[in-house]
Design a protein around this motif. Structure first.
Motif, PDB file in Angstrom:
ATOM      1  N   ASP A 169       0.940  -1.317   0.178  1.00  0.00           N
ATOM      2  CA  ASP A 169      -0.094   0.341   0.253  1.00  0.00           C
ATOM      3  C   ASP A 169       0.879   1.596  -0.324  1.00  0.00           C
ATOM      4  OD1 ASP A 169      -2.633  -1.527   0.324  1.00  0.00           O
ATOM      5  OD2 ASP A 169      -2.154  -1.367   2.802  1.00  0.00           O
ATOM      6  N   ILE A 170       2.210   1.085   0.767  1.00  0.00           N
ATOM      7  CA  ILE A 170       3.066   2.471   0.686  1.00  0.00           C
ATOM      8  C   ILE A 170       3.683   2.381  -0.412  1.00  0.00           C
ATOM      9  CG2 ILE A 170       5.426   2.986   1.741  1.00  0.00           C
ATOM     10  CD1 ILE A 170       2.251   3.738   3.532  1.00  0.00           C
ATOM     11  N   ILE A 171       4.472   1.453  -1.365  1.00  0.00           N
ATOM     12  CA  ILE A 171       4.640   1.641  -1.889  1.00  0.00           C
ATOM     13  C   ILE A 171       3.037   2.626  -3.230  1.00  0.00           C
ATOM     14  CG2 ILE A 171       6.175   0.133  -3.934  1.00  0.00           C
ATOM     15  CD1 ILE A 171       7.103  -1.362  -1.605  1.00  0.00           C
ATOM     16  N   ASN A 172       2.524   1.304  -3.087  1.00  0.00           N
ATOM     17  CA  ASN A 172       1.591   2.004  -4.051  1.00  0.00           C
ATOM     18  C   ASN A 172       1.444   3.915  -4.151  1.00  0.00           C
ATOM     19  OD1 ASN A 172      -0.163  -0.180  -6.252  1.00  0.00           O
ATOM     20  ND2 ASN A 172      -0.973  -0.835  -4.398  1.00  0.00           N
ATOM     21  N   GLU A 173       1.106   4.297  -3.109  1.00  0.00           N
ATOM     22  CA  GLU A 173       0.752   5.491  -2.636  1.00  0.00           C
ATOM     23  C   GLU A 173       1.718   6.135  -3.314  1.00  0.00           C
ATOM     24  OE1 GLU A 173      -1.818   8.364  -1.191  1.00  0.00           O
ATOM     25  OE2 GLU A 173      -1.710   6.518  -1.194  1.00  0.00           O
ATOM     26  N   ALA A 187       7.105  14.844  -0.618  1.00  0.00           N
ATOM     27  CA  ALA A 187       6.327  13.275  -0.655  1.00  0.00           C
ATOM     28  C   ALA A 187       4.633  14.141  -1.411  1.00  0.00           C
ATOM     29  CB  ALA A 187       5.377  13.629   0.651  1.00  0.00           C
ATOM     30  N   GLU A 188       4.014  15.676  -1.971  1.00  0.00           N
ATOM     31  CA  GLU A 188       2.673  15.302  -2.756  1.00  0.00           C
ATOM     32  C   GLU A 188       3.953  15.154  -4.124  1.00  0.00           C
ATOM     33  OE1 GLU A 188      -0.745  16.503  -4.013  1.00  0.00           O
ATOM     34  OE2 GLU A 188      -0.082  15.629  -1.556  1.00  0.00           O
ATOM     35  N   THR A 189       4.475  15.744  -4.418  1.00  0.00           N
ATOM     36  CA  THR A 189       4.825  15.636  -6.086  1.00  0.00           C
ATOM     37  C   THR A 189       5.152  13.405  -6.233  1.00  0.00           C
ATOM     38  OG1 THR A 189       6.158  17.664  -5.707  1.00  0.00           O
ATOM     39  CG2 THR A 189       6.980  15.817  -7.605  1.00  0.00           C
ATOM     40  N   LEU A 190       5.724  12.631  -5.240  1.00  0.00           N
ATOM     41  CA  LEU A 190       5.551  11.283  -5.739  1.00  0.00           C
ATOM     42  C   LEU A 190       4.167  10.936  -5.601  1.00  0.00           C
ATOM     43  CD1 LEU A 190       8.770  10.189  -3.289  1.00  0.00           C
ATOM     44  CD2 LEU A 190       8.792   9.940  -5.473  1.00  0.00           C
ATOM     45  N   ARG A 191       3.543  11.506  -4.651  1.00  0.00           N
ATOM     46  CA  ARG A 191       2.079  10.746  -4.514  1.00  0.00           C
ATOM     47  C   ARG A 191       1.265  11.015  -6.098  1.00  0.00           C
ATOM     48  NH1 ARG A 191       1.766  12.567   0.668  1.00  0.00           N
ATOM     49  NH2 ARG A 191       0.255  13.990  -0.078  1.00  0.00           N
ATOM     50  N   ALA A 192       1.232  12.126  -6.305  1.00  0.00           N
ATOM     51  CA  ALA A 192       0.698  13.078  -8.078  1.00  0.00           C
ATOM     52  C   ALA A 192       1.428  11.925  -8.762  1.00  0.00           C
ATOM     53  CB  ALA A 192       0.947  14.404  -7.653  1.00  0.00           C
ATOM     54  N   HIS A 193       2.702  11.823  -8.942  1.00  0.00           N
ATOM     55  CA  HIS A 193       3.597  11.568  -9.968  1.00  0.00           C
ATOM     56  C   HIS A 193       3.099   9.581  -9.561  1.00  0.00           C
ATOM     57  CE1 HIS A 193       6.434  10.424 -12.826  1.00  0.00           C
ATOM     58  NE2 HIS A 193       6.560   9.597 -12.345  1.00  0.00           N
ATOM     59  N   ALA A 194       3.236   9.390  -9.106  1.00  0.00           N
ATOM     60  CA  ALA A 194       2.377   7.350  -8.157  1.00  0.00           C
ATOM     61  C   ALA A 194       0.719   7.920  -9.165  1.00  0.00           C
ATOM     62  CB  ALA A 194       2.368   7.560  -7.160  1.00  0.00           C
ATOM     63  N   ALA A 195       0.003   8.678  -8.848  1.00  0.00           N
ATOM     64  CA  ALA A 195      -1.411   8.564  -9.510  1.00  0.00           C
ATOM     65  C   ALA A 195      -1.536   8.980 -10.837  1.00  0.00           C
ATOM     66  CB  ALA A 195      -1.570   9.580  -8.594  1.00  0.00           C
ATOM     67  N   GLY A 196      -1.113   9.093 -11.636  1.00  0.00           N
ATOM     68  CA  GLY A 196      -0.480   9.625 -12.532  1.00  0.00           C
ATOM     69  C   GLY A 196       0.053   8.200 -13.814  1.00  0.00           C
ATOM     70  N   ILE A 197       0.491   7.003 -12.480  1.00  0.00           N
ATOM     71  CA  ILE A 197       1.464   6.564 -13.981  1.00  0.00           C
ATOM     72  C   ILE A 197      -0.107   5.297 -14.235  1.00  0.00           C
ATOM     73  CG2 ILE A 197       3.217   4.806 -14.062  1.00  0.00           C
ATOM     74  CD1 ILE A 197       4.666   6.310 -12.207  1.00  0.00           C
ATOM     75  N   GLU A 198      -0.085   5.322 -15.394  1.00  0.00           N
ATOM     76  CA  GLU A 198      -1.232   4.071 -16.054  1.00  0.00           C
ATOM     77  C   GLU A 198      -0.527   2.474 -15.920  1.00  0.00           C
ATOM     78  OE1 GLU A 198      -4.262   5.037 -15.161  1.00  0.00           O
ATOM     79  OE2 GLU A 198      -4.122   6.290 -13.886  1.00  0.00           O
ATOM     80  N   ASN A 199       0.848   2.909 -16.252  1.00  0.00           N
ATOM     81  CA  ASN A 199       1.794   1.996 -17.053  1.00  0.00           C
ATOM     82  C   ASN A 199       3.113   1.112 -16.862  1.00  0.00           C
ATOM     83  OD1 ASN A 199      -0.612   1.440 -19.230  1.00  0.00           O
ATOM     84  ND2 ASN A 199       0.540   3.030 -19.941  1.00  0.00           N
TER      85      ASN A 199
END
Length: 255
Positions: free
Chosen positions: A71-75, A243-255
């Motif tokens: 879950d943390i790595i996902n986030e 942290a916010e930059t990482l979360r935003a980037h992670a949420a935008g990765i689709e593949n």
């Protein structure tokens, strides 16, 4: 060579992820009784015409940590981070058991075979083979179920995130775990004990799978506060902006 804090964090999280999964596989050969461990009377559950007590593999001690790490790595690192570590873990689990089987095939030293006889282990070679030589059906079931569960987890996690946005961390973290472990709980048993040589009945398969999943359900819900705690520590380590930059980037990765 220097690495920024987000890279170091990924290495640490990935190390815990892989290490815990490997240890869980090795410890899984032991079956323990939960009620006596907790000092309780055996619970005689009745499901699908089957009955029993709460017996689990010792691997359940470690899998909750894997849930939290997923879950943390996902986030913070998205689909690619989870998929990379999942494929790496599967490869290392297979690698581990290949060398375990090779070690079993090595001719034991004569003096070593009986060295623990005074402690109730008359044949160390046989004991070594039993502990490290888990059946191929069990290994296959465990590896396949783990990989399917992880891929489902990351998919559900990001679908919930798209629907709820950055809010409700508990919903995407716990929700994705509950869905993925539902699949994992039954896939591993089906491959290992229904398709495998033991040929479990459908009723036994459903009963044991349900009990195992209920245990994982309780653990996943109980670990929700831990996810918030780890998240807070990561925010403090990285800083709110990074942290916010990482979360935003992670949420935008689709593949």
């Amino acid at each position: 060579m220097t690495f920024d804090r987000s890279t170091k964090l990924f290495v640490v999280l990935g190390g815990f992820f892989v290490c815990n999964a490997l240890i869980a596989e090795l410890l899984g050969v032991k079956i323990f009784a939960l009620e006596p461990t907790l000092g309780m009377a055996p619970l005689d559950w009745q499901l699908f015409g089957q009955s029993g007590s709460l017996n689990f593999t010792a691997g359940v001690l470690l899998w909750p940590v894997v849930f939290v790490m997923t879950d943390i790595i996902n986030e913070y690192y998205g689909r690619r981070g989870v998929r990379l570590l999942s494929y790496l873990t599967v490869g290392l689990i297979v690698y581990t058991f290949v060398f375990a089987y090779l070690a079993i095939l090595l001719a034991p030293a004569e003096w070593w075979v009986g060295i623990q006889s005074a402690r109730g282990v008359p044949d160390m070679q046989a004991a070594f083979a039993v502990i490290f030589g888990q059946g191929m059906w069990i290994i296959a079931g465990s590896v396949i179920a783990f990989l399917i569960g992880q891929l489902i987890d990351v998919t559900v996690f990001h679908r919930i995130r798209r629907a709820t946005g950055p809010r409700w961390v508990w919903a995407r973290a716990t929700g994705s775990t509950l869905v993925s472990q539902l699949i994992d709980s039954f896939v591993v048993l089906y491959i290992a004990f229904v398709l495998g040589p033991q040929r479990w009945s459908l009723e036994l398969f459903l009963a044991v799978g349900t009990v195992n999943y209920l245990y994982k359900f309780v653990v996943a819900v109980a670990l929700t506060p831990v996810i918030y705690l780890v998240r807070a520590l990561i925010e403090r380590y990285l800083g709110a902006a990074r942290a916010e930059t990482l979360r935003a980037h992670a949420a935008g990765i689709e593949n």
